[in-house]
Design a protein around this motif. Structure first.
Motif, PDB file in Angstrom:
ATOM      1  N   GLY A 121       0.817  -1.200   0.000  1.00 47.80           N
ATOM      2  CA  GLY A 121       0.000   0.000   0.000  1.00 47.80           C
ATOM      3  C   GLY A 121       0.855   1.256   0.000  1.00 47.80           C
ATOM      4  N   ALA A 122       0.314   2.292   0.635  1.00 45.83           N
ATOM      5  CA  ALA A 122       1.008   3.573   0.697  1.00 45.83           C
ATOM      6  C   ALA A 122       2.148   3.501   1.704  1.00 45.83           C
ATOM      7  CB  ALA A 122       0.026   4.660   1.103  1.00 45.83           C
ATOM      8  N   LYS A 123       3.076   4.460   1.580  1.00 40.01           N
ATOM      9  CA  LYS A 123       4.158   4.555   2.563  1.00 40.01           C
ATOM     10  C   LYS A 123       3.638   5.270   3.808  1.00 40.01           C
ATOM     11  CE  LYS A 123       8.315   4.625   4.312  1.00 40.01           C
ATOM     12  NZ  LYS A 123       8.856   3.411   4.921  1.00 40.01           N
ATOM     13  N   ILE A 124       2.750   6.260   3.568  1.00 43.54           N
ATOM     14  CA  ILE A 124       2.127   6.982   4.676  1.00 43.54           C
ATOM     15  C   ILE A 124       0.616   6.891   4.540  1.00 43.54           C
ATOM     16  CG2 ILE A 124       1.871   9.221   5.817  1.00 43.54           C
ATOM     17  CD1 ILE A 124       4.585  10.005   4.654  1.00 43.54           C
ATOM     18  N   PRO A 125      -0.107   6.242   5.439  1.00 42.54           N
ATOM     19  CA  PRO A 125       0.427   5.430   6.542  1.00 42.54           C
ATOM     20  C   PRO A 125       0.815   4.044   6.027  1.00 42.54           C
ATOM     21  CG  PRO A 125      -1.969   5.406   6.583  1.00 42.54           C
ATOM     22  CD  PRO A 125      -1.581   6.254   5.405  1.00 42.54           C
ATOM     23  N   GLN A 126       1.822   3.473   6.658  1.00 44.94           N
ATOM     24  CA  GLN A 126       2.314   2.161   6.219  1.00 44.94           C
ATOM     25  C   GLN A 126       1.614   1.039   6.975  1.00 44.94           C
ATOM     26  OE1 GLN A 126       6.579   1.761   6.057  1.00 44.94           O
ATOM     27  NE2 GLN A 126       6.508  -0.463   6.193  1.00 44.94           N
ATOM     28  N   LYS A 127       0.999   0.128   6.203  1.00 43.68           N
ATOM     29  CA  LYS A 127       0.351  -1.037   6.818  1.00 43.68           C
ATOM     30  C   LYS A 127       1.112  -2.263   6.367  1.00 43.68           C
ATOM     31  CE  LYS A 127      -4.570  -0.174   7.562  1.00 43.68           C
ATOM     32  NZ  LYS A 127      -5.796  -0.189   6.739  1.00 43.68           N
ATOM     33  N   ASP A 128       1.799  -2.913   7.279  1.00 42.53           N
ATOM     34  CA  ASP A 128       2.607  -4.069   6.891  1.00 42.53           C
ATOM     35  C   ASP A 128       1.743  -5.294   6.642  1.00 42.53           C
ATOM     36  OD1 ASP A 128       4.715  -2.421   7.111  1.00 42.53           O
ATOM     37  OD2 ASP A 128       5.551  -3.308   8.940  1.00 42.53           O
ATOM     38  N   LEU A 129       2.120  -6.038   5.614  1.00 42.82           N
ATOM     39  CA  LEU A 129       1.385  -7.235   5.237  1.00 42.82           C
ATOM     40  C   LEU A 129       1.806  -8.413   6.103  1.00 42.82           C
ATOM     41  CD1 LEU A 129      -0.561  -8.398   2.994  1.00 42.82           C
ATOM     42  CD2 LEU A 129       1.514  -9.041   1.776  1.00 42.82           C
ATOM     43  N   LEU A 130       3.110  -8.633   6.199  1.00 49.52           N
ATOM     44  CA  LEU A 130       3.601  -9.683   7.080  1.00 49.52           C
ATOM     45  C   LEU A 130       5.059  -9.402   7.433  1.00 49.52           C
ATOM     46  CD1 LEU A 130       4.793 -13.011   5.620  1.00 49.52           C
ATOM     47  CD2 LEU A 130       4.026 -11.311   4.015  1.00 49.52           C
ATOM     48  N   HIS A 131       5.448  -9.861   8.600  1.00 51.55           N
ATOM     49  CA  HIS A 131       6.832  -9.671   9.024  1.00 51.55           C
ATOM     50  C   HIS A 131       7.592 -10.954   8.781  1.00 51.55           C
ATOM     51  CE1 HIS A 131       6.454  -5.672  10.753  1.00 51.55           C
ATOM     52  NE2 HIS A 131       5.193  -6.034  10.977  1.00 51.55           N
ATOM     53  N   TRP A 132       8.329 -10.967   7.700  1.00 50.69           N
ATOM     54  CA  TRP A 132       9.074 -12.160   7.342  1.00 50.69           C
ATOM     55  C   TRP A 132      10.331 -12.243   8.210  1.00 50.69           C
ATOM     56  CZ3 TRP A 132       7.697 -16.273   4.706  1.00 50.69           C
ATOM     57  CH2 TRP A 132       8.693 -17.210   4.402  1.00 50.69           C
ATOM     58  N   PRO A 133      10.576 -13.416   8.853  1.00 42.98           N
ATOM     59  CA  PRO A 133      11.746 -13.512   9.743  1.00 42.98           C
ATOM     60  C   PRO A 133      13.065 -13.410   8.976  1.00 42.98           C
ATOM     61  CG  PRO A 133      10.620 -15.635   9.543  1.00 42.98           C
ATOM     62  CD  PRO A 133       9.772 -14.644   8.827  1.00 42.98           C
ATOM     63  N   LYS A 134      13.982 -12.681   9.558  1.00 37.94           N
ATOM     64  CA  LYS A 134      15.286 -12.443   8.944  1.00 37.94           C
ATOM     65  C   LYS A 134      16.071 -13.741   8.751  1.00 37.94           C
ATOM     66  CE  LYS A 134      19.043  -9.141   9.318  1.00 37.94           C
ATOM     67  NZ  LYS A 134      19.565  -7.986  10.040  1.00 37.94           N
ATOM     68  N   ALA A 135      15.789 -14.713   9.640  1.00 37.08           N
ATOM     69  CA  ALA A 135      16.513 -15.984   9.581  1.00 37.08           C
ATOM     70  C   ALA A 135      16.220 -16.740   8.292  1.00 37.08           C
ATOM     71  CB  ALA A 135      16.148 -16.836  10.793  1.00 37.08           C
ATOM     72  N   PHE A 136      15.075 -16.455   7.684  1.00 43.38           N
ATOM     73  CA  PHE A 136      14.707 -17.139   6.440  1.00 43.38           C
ATOM     74  C   PHE A 136      14.879 -16.227   5.232  1.00 43.38           C
ATOM     75  CE2 PHE A 136      12.385 -19.410   9.767  1.00 43.38           C
ATOM     76  CZ  PHE A 136      12.827 -20.700   9.519  1.00 43.38           C
ATOM     77  N   ALA A 137      15.873 -15.367   5.318  1.00 43.43           N
ATOM     78  CA  ALA A 137      16.151 -14.457   4.207  1.00 43.43           C
ATOM     79  C   ALA A 137      17.654 -14.436   3.954  1.00 43.43           C
ATOM     80  CB  ALA A 137      15.641 -13.058   4.535  1.00 43.43           C
ATOM     81  N   ILE A 138      18.026 -13.970   2.779  1.00 48.74           N
ATOM     82  CA  ILE A 138      19.433 -13.957   2.382  1.00 48.74           C
ATOM     83  C   ILE A 138      19.891 -12.520   2.159  1.00 48.74           C
ATOM     84  CG2 ILE A 138      21.056 -14.586   0.523  1.00 48.74           C
ATOM     85  CD1 ILE A 138      19.351 -17.149   0.115  1.00 48.74           C
ATOM     86  N   GLY A 139      21.085 -12.211   2.618  1.00 41.28           N
ATOM     87  CA  GLY A 139      21.670 -10.902   2.333  1.00 41.28           C
ATOM     88  C   GLY A 139      21.907 -10.062   3.572  1.00 41.28           C
ATOM     89  N   GLY A 140      21.129 -10.330   4.638  1.00 43.49           N
ATOM     90  CA  GLY A 140      21.358  -9.640   5.900  1.00 43.49           C
ATOM     91  C   GLY A 140      20.764  -8.246   6.004  1.00 43.49           C
ATOM     92  N   TRP A 141      20.835  -7.475   4.928  1.00 44.71           N
ATOM     93  CA  TRP A 141      20.281  -6.111   4.914  1.00 44.71           C
ATOM     94  C   TRP A 141      19.856  -5.809   3.483  1.00 44.71           C
ATOM     95  CZ3 TRP A 141      23.485  -1.778   2.925  1.00 44.71           C
ATOM     96  CH2 TRP A 141      24.673  -2.225   2.347  1.00 44.71           C
ATOM     97  N   LEU A 142      19.152  -4.706   3.295  1.00 50.70           N
ATOM     98  CA  LEU A 142      18.592  -4.414   1.974  1.00 50.70           C
ATOM     99  C   LEU A 142      19.676  -4.358   0.892  1.00 50.70           C
ATOM    100  CD1 LEU A 142      16.311  -3.634   0.041  1.00 50.70           C
ATOM    101  CD2 LEU A 142      16.506  -1.277   0.858  1.00 50.70           C
ATOM    102  N   GLY A 143      20.762  -3.627   1.184  1.00 47.72           N
ATOM    103  CA  GLY A 143      21.824  -3.495   0.179  1.00 47.72           C
ATOM    104  C   GLY A 143      22.445  -4.836  -0.170  1.00 47.72           C
TER     105      GLY A 143
END
Lengths: 258, 231
Positions: free
Chosen positions: B59-81
Motif C-alpha cells: 500500500g502507501a508509505k504513509i500510513p504504512q500497513k505491513d502485510l507480514l513480518h518475514w523472519p530475517k533468519a529465512f532471508a538472504i543478504g542480511g540487509w537491503l543493500g
C-alpha cells in the motif's frame, strides 16, 4: 557413451523375459552413472559464493554487471511516465527521507550552489540565478529502493540548462554533488543531460520545504530515490570521483537507473 | 541418447541374470540447468524476501500497513543493500539458465517429455484420483505422467513470469510498457510477489513428491539414468 549403450538399447519385449546376454554388467552401469554424476559437478562452482572472501568480490561483479545493463538500457530521449494531477500522492503523504536529519538547518540568505570542475564559469550561484532559467513542472513517480513509490509534482530548472549556463564540459563523465547534511552523490553525464532531470526548487507548485531539501534538490524520474540528493551545496563537473555516493559506497547500486 | 534403455545384468559363472532396467531420462544440459536453477531460485527467493522486509507492504508509505513480518533468519543478504547484491547477481544466472534450458528443450525435441499439451488432458483426472482419492494408479507410459507435465510446464511459465514481473519493477522507466498489462507499477510488484509464492508452492510439492517416491527419480536428475522405471 553412445558406444556403450547402443548394443543395449536394441532391446525387445521377448528379451525382457529372459536374461539378456548383451546387457550391461552392474559394475559397468555404476561406473557409467558415476561419470554422468561427475559431469554435473560444474554446478558446484556456485559454491564460490559461499567463500567469504570470494563472495564479496563476486557480488560486486554481479552488481557491476547489473549497473552496466542499466546504463545500456538508458535512452537519452526516453521520458519517464508522467501523470495527471488527480494521480498525485497528496503532499502530506510524500515521505521525507534522509540518512541523518530531517533539516540540516540551511541558512537561506547565505545559500549558494558552489560550482567547480570542468566548467567555464565556476563560482557561487544564487538561487535567483537558477530560478531565472526556464522552469519545468512535472508529475512523475518517485521510487524508493525500499520498494514504495509516490507520484509527486516537481518544479525546477533543467540541469541541462544550468550546465549550459555554467559552460560545463559535457564530455566529462560525472557530476559530483555534495549536500548540507554531508550526503553526497554522483550522477552520470547522460542522466544529467536528460530533459526530466531537474534542479528542483518547487514541489506541488510551492517552494521546496526544508524537509524535502530546500532550497535546492535533485529530481530525477529516471533514477532511484537515493540518487535524488537534497539540500545541494556543491556541484562539480569531473571525470574522476573517489567516492560515488553515501549509499553506493556501502554497497548499493551506483547507477540505479529505472 | 535420450530415451536409451539398458538392461543391467549380473554374471555368476556361466549364468547371467537381468537385475534391473534403466532408462536415460535426463540429458546433461537438463541436469545442469535443473541444479543451477535450484540454487539460483533459492537465492532469488531468499534475497527477494529480504528486499521485501525493507517495505513489507503493497500500500502507501504513509500510513504504512505491513502485510507480514518475514523472519530475517529465512532471508538472504542480511540487509537491503546486501540482498539487492544477491538478487541483482543471481538474476543473471537465473535468466541465463532459463534461456539455455528452454532453447535446449526446443532444439533437441526434449520438450515432448515435459510440455503439457491437449493430448495430456484425458490423463489428468485419473492421476488426480490416484494422488488425492486413493484411486487406482493409471499405467505410466512415458517419463512424466500428465499431472507432472502440468506441474513442470506451469513452473516454466512461472519462471518466465518471475523475470518479466521483475524487470517491470526494476526498470519502470525504460520498460514502462512491461507493467501495463500487469495493471501498472504497483501491481507489477504484487505480481512479482505472487509468482514467488506460486514457485515456492511448486517447489514444496516437488520436494514432497521426491521424498514420497523419488530416490530413483532423484538419482536420475543427477546421473541421467533411472533404474527400474515404471514404463
Amino acid at each position: 557413451m553412445e558406444e556403450q549403450t547402443k548394443p543395449d538399447s536394441v532391446e525387445s519385449k521377448s528379451e525382457k523375459q529372459k536374461p539378456n546376454p548383451a546387457g550391461m554388467s552392474e559394475s559397468r552401469f555404476s561406473g557409467m552413472s558415476r561419470r554422468e554424476l561427475l559431469k554435473v559437478a560444474p554446478v558446484l562452482a556456485l559454491g564460490a559464493f559461499a567463500i567469504p572472501g570470494a563472495q564479496e568480490w563476486l557480488l560486486k561483479k554481479g552488481l557491476g554487471f547489473s549497473d552496466w545493463a542499466s546504463e545500456f538500457t538508458f535512452r537519452a530521449g526516453h521520458l519517464a511516465p508522467t501523470f495527471s494531477d488527480s494521480e498525485l500522492t497528496p503532499f502530506e503523504k510524500f515521505p521525507i527521507n534522509d540518512y541523518d536529519v530531517d533539516d540540516p538547518g540551511v541558512i537561506f540568505e547565505n545559500w549558494t550552489l558552489t560550482v567547480s570542475g570542468a566548467v567555464q564559469k565556476p563560482g557561487d550561484y544564487k538561487l535567483e540565478q537558477i530560478q531565472a532559467l526556464p522552469r519545468t513542472r512535472q508529475n512523475t513517480r518517485h521510487v524508493c529502493v525500499e520498494g514504495w513509490d509516490v507520484i509527486g509534482r516537481f518544479g525546477g530548472t533543467r540541469l541541462s540548462d544550468f550546465m549550459k549556463m555554467i559552460g560545463a564540459d559535457t564530455s566529462s563523465r560525472f557530476i559530483a554533488l555534495t549536500c548540507a547534511d554531508d550526503y553526497y552523490e554522483t550522477l552520470d553525464m547522460a542522466t544529467a543531460l536528460h530533459p526530466q532531470t531537474l534542479l528542483c526548487y518547487e514541489m506541488y507548485d510551492r517552494p521546496l520545504t526544508r524537509g524535502h531539501g530546500a532550497p535546492l534538490r535533485l529530481n530525477i524520474p529516471t533514477k532511484i530515490g537515493y540518487k535524488q540528493a537534497k539540500w545541494l551545496t556543491d556541484l562539480k563537473v569531473t571525470n574522476i570521483v573517489k567516492k560515488v555516493g553515501y549509499w553506493e559506497d556501502q554497497g548499493y547500486s551506483s547507477f540505479y537507473g529505472l | 541418447m535420450s530415451g536409451a534403455v539398458v538392461e543391467i545384468v549380473r554374471t555368476k559363472g556361466e549364468e547371467t541374470e537381468a537385475v534391473a532396467r534403466a532408462v536415460y531420462e535426463h540429458p546433461l544440459p537438463v541436469r545442469l540447468c535443473h541444479w543451477l536453477n535450484a540454487i539460483s531460485l533459492f537465492v532469488m527467493t531468499g534475497s527477494g524476501l529480504q528486499i521485501f522486509r525493507a517495505f513489507p507492504s503493497f500500500g502507501a508509505k504513509i500510513p504504512q500497513k505491513d502485510l507480514l513480518h518475514w523472519p530475517k533468519a529465512f532471508a538472504i543478504g542480511g540487509w537491503l543493500g546486501g540482498a539487492l547484491q544477491w538478487h541483482l547477481t543471481f538474476m543473471w544466472i537465473y535468466i541465463a539458465t532459463g534461456i539455455i534450458y528452454v532453447a535446449y528443450e526446443i532444439f533437441s525435441g526434449n520438450y515432448r517429455q515435459v510440455l503439457f499439451t491437449h493430448r495430456d488432458i484425458p490423463g489428468v483426472w485419473p492421476m488426480v484420483k490416484h494422488y488425492f482419492f486413493f484411486g487406482e494408479k493409471p499405467p505410466q507410459r512415458e517419463v512424466y505422467n500428465p499431472l507432472q507435465k502440468h506441474a513442470y510446464t506451469t513452473a516454466i511459465v512461472l519462471g518466465a513470469l518471475s523475470v518479466v514481473t521483475g524487470f517491470a519493477i526494476w526498470k519502470p522507466v525504460q520498460f514502462s510498457w512491461l507493467a501495463w498489462p500487469m495493471g501498472g507499477f504497483h501491481w507489477a510488484r504484487l505480481w512479482h510477489f505472487f509468482v514467488m509464492w506460486a514457485l515456492i508452492a511448486f517447489v514444496f510439492g516437488h520436494l514432497v513428491m521426491v521424498l514420497l517416491h523419488g530416490w530413483n527419480n532423484f538419482l536420475s536428475m543427477l546421473t541421467g539414468w533411472k533404474k527400474d522405471p515404471e514404463y
